[in-house]
Enzyme design. Sequence first.
Site, PDB file in Angstrom:
ATOM      1  CE  LYS A   9      -3.130   3.172  -1.112  1.00  0.00           C
ATOM      2  NZ  LYS A   9      -2.654   2.138  -0.165  1.00  0.00           N
ATOM      3  CE1 TYR A  58       2.501   3.701   0.405  1.00  0.00           C
ATOM      4  CE2 TYR A  58       2.369   3.317  -1.946  1.00  0.00           C
ATOM      5  CZ  TYR A  58       1.772   3.652  -0.748  1.00  0.00           C
ATOM      6  OH  TYR A  58       0.414   3.928  -0.708  1.00  0.00           O
ATOM      7  CG  ASN A  85      -5.352   0.327   1.563  1.00  0.00           C
ATOM      8  OD1 ASN A  85      -4.902   0.773   0.522  1.00  0.00           O
ATOM      9  ND2 ASN A  85      -4.773   0.521   2.729  1.00  0.00           N
ATOM     10  CG  HIS A 130      -1.217   7.043   0.942  1.00  0.00           C
ATOM     11  ND1 HIS A 130      -0.541   6.299   1.881  1.00  0.00           N
ATOM     12  CD2 HIS A 130      -0.635   8.277   0.927  1.00  0.00           C
ATOM     13  CE1 HIS A 130       0.420   7.066   2.404  1.00  0.00           C
ATOM     14  NE2 HIS A 130       0.383   8.258   1.846  1.00  0.00           N
ATOM     15  CD  GLU A 164       2.960  10.535   2.174  1.00  0.00           C
ATOM     16  OE1 GLU A 164       3.379   9.517   2.746  1.00  0.00           O
ATOM     17  OE2 GLU A 164       1.756  10.861   2.162  1.00  0.00           O
TER      18      GLU A 164
HETATM   19  P1  CMP Z   1      -1.066   3.000   2.794  1.00  0.00           P
HETATM   20  O1  CMP Z   1      -1.849   3.781   3.775  1.00  0.00           O
HETATM   21  O2  CMP Z   1      -0.923   3.541   1.420  1.00  0.00           O
HETATM   22  O3  CMP Z   1       0.383   2.687   3.385  1.00  0.00           O
HETATM   23  C1  CMP Z   1       1.159   1.585   2.988  1.00  0.00           C
HETATM   24  C2  CMP Z   1       0.380   0.595   2.207  1.00  0.00           C
HETATM   25  O4  CMP Z   1       0.892  -0.704   2.216  1.00  0.00           O
HETATM   26  C3  CMP Z   1      -1.012   0.427   2.810  1.00  0.00           C
HETATM   27  O5  CMP Z   1      -1.795   1.578   2.633  1.00  0.00           O
HETATM   28  C4  CMP Z   1      -1.487  -0.814   2.102  1.00  0.00           C
HETATM   29  O6  CMP Z   1      -1.871  -0.569   0.754  1.00  0.00           O
HETATM   30  C5  CMP Z   1      -0.192  -1.615   2.105  1.00  0.00           C
HETATM   31  N1  CMP Z   1      -0.126  -2.519   3.249  1.00  0.00           N
HETATM   32  C6  CMP Z   1      -0.032  -2.211   4.545  1.00  0.00           C
HETATM   33  N2  CMP Z   1       0.031  -3.306   5.325  1.00  0.00           N
HETATM   34  C7  CMP Z   1      -0.018  -4.339   4.481  1.00  0.00           C
HETATM   35  C8  CMP Z   1       0.001  -5.746   4.655  1.00  0.00           C
HETATM   36  N3  CMP Z   1       0.108  -6.296   5.877  1.00  0.00           N
HETATM   37  N4  CMP Z   1      -0.076  -6.513   3.579  1.00  0.00           N
HETATM   38  C9  CMP Z   1      -0.162  -5.957   2.340  1.00  0.00           C
HETATM   39  N5  CMP Z   1      -0.180  -4.624   2.103  1.00  0.00           N
HETATM   40  C10 CMP Z   1      -0.124  -3.827   3.168  1.00  0.00           C
END
Ligand code: CMP
Length: 137
Positions: free
Chosen positions: A9, A49, A112, A115, A126
Site C-alpha cells: 500500500k 474496495y 496497514n 492487502h 482481485e
Molecule cells: P485490507 O486488508 O486492505 O482490507 C480493507 C482495508 O480497510 C484494511 O486492509 C484497512 O486498510 C482498512 N480498514 C479496515 N478496518 C478499518 C478500520 N476499522 N478503520 C480504518 N480502516 C480500516
Amino acid sequence: MERTLSIVKPDAVGKNLTGAILEKIEGSGLQIIALRRVLLSQSQAEAFYAVHRERPFYKSLVEFMTSGPVVVTALQGDNAIQRYRDLMGATNPEEAAEGTIRKLYASNIENNAVHGSDAPETAAAELAFFFRDLDYA
Ligand code: CMP
C-alpha cells in the site's frame, strides 16, 4: 497450487519498504508470478474496495489508497491465500503477531502496509482487477 493478490500500500511504498516486503514474501516460499506498480484513480480504488462501501472508513480508505503508488503482485503457491494472510498478520498492527509484515511495517489499522485476498472467490476477482492472463509468467 493457488494464487492470491498482494498489494503493497501507499504508506509502505512511500517508506521504500517495497523490497523488504517482497523479500519476506519470497522468503516464505511464495512465488511472485506477476508484478505492477500503479497509481490508482479514485474510481478504481472505490471499485476495488466496493465491498466496504457502507463502512464508516470507506471514504478515508479510498483517499489513502489513492495517496501514492501501490505495488501489486500475484502470488502463487500451495495454500497461497492463507499463507499470505498469515504472513501479513492481523489487519490492526496492534493485534498482529511478531514477525508479520503488519507488525513490522504497518502504522495503524488503515495504514496497514499490505492487502491480501481473503478467499478463493475474492482472489480470482482481485487478480482479474489488475492482471490479464498474459501477465503471468
Ligand atoms: P485490507 O486488508 O486492505 O482490507 C480493507 C482495508 O480497510 C484494511 O486492509 C484497512 O486498510 C482498512 N480498514 C479496515 N478496518 C478499518 C478500520 N476499522 N478503520 C480504518 N480502516 C480500516
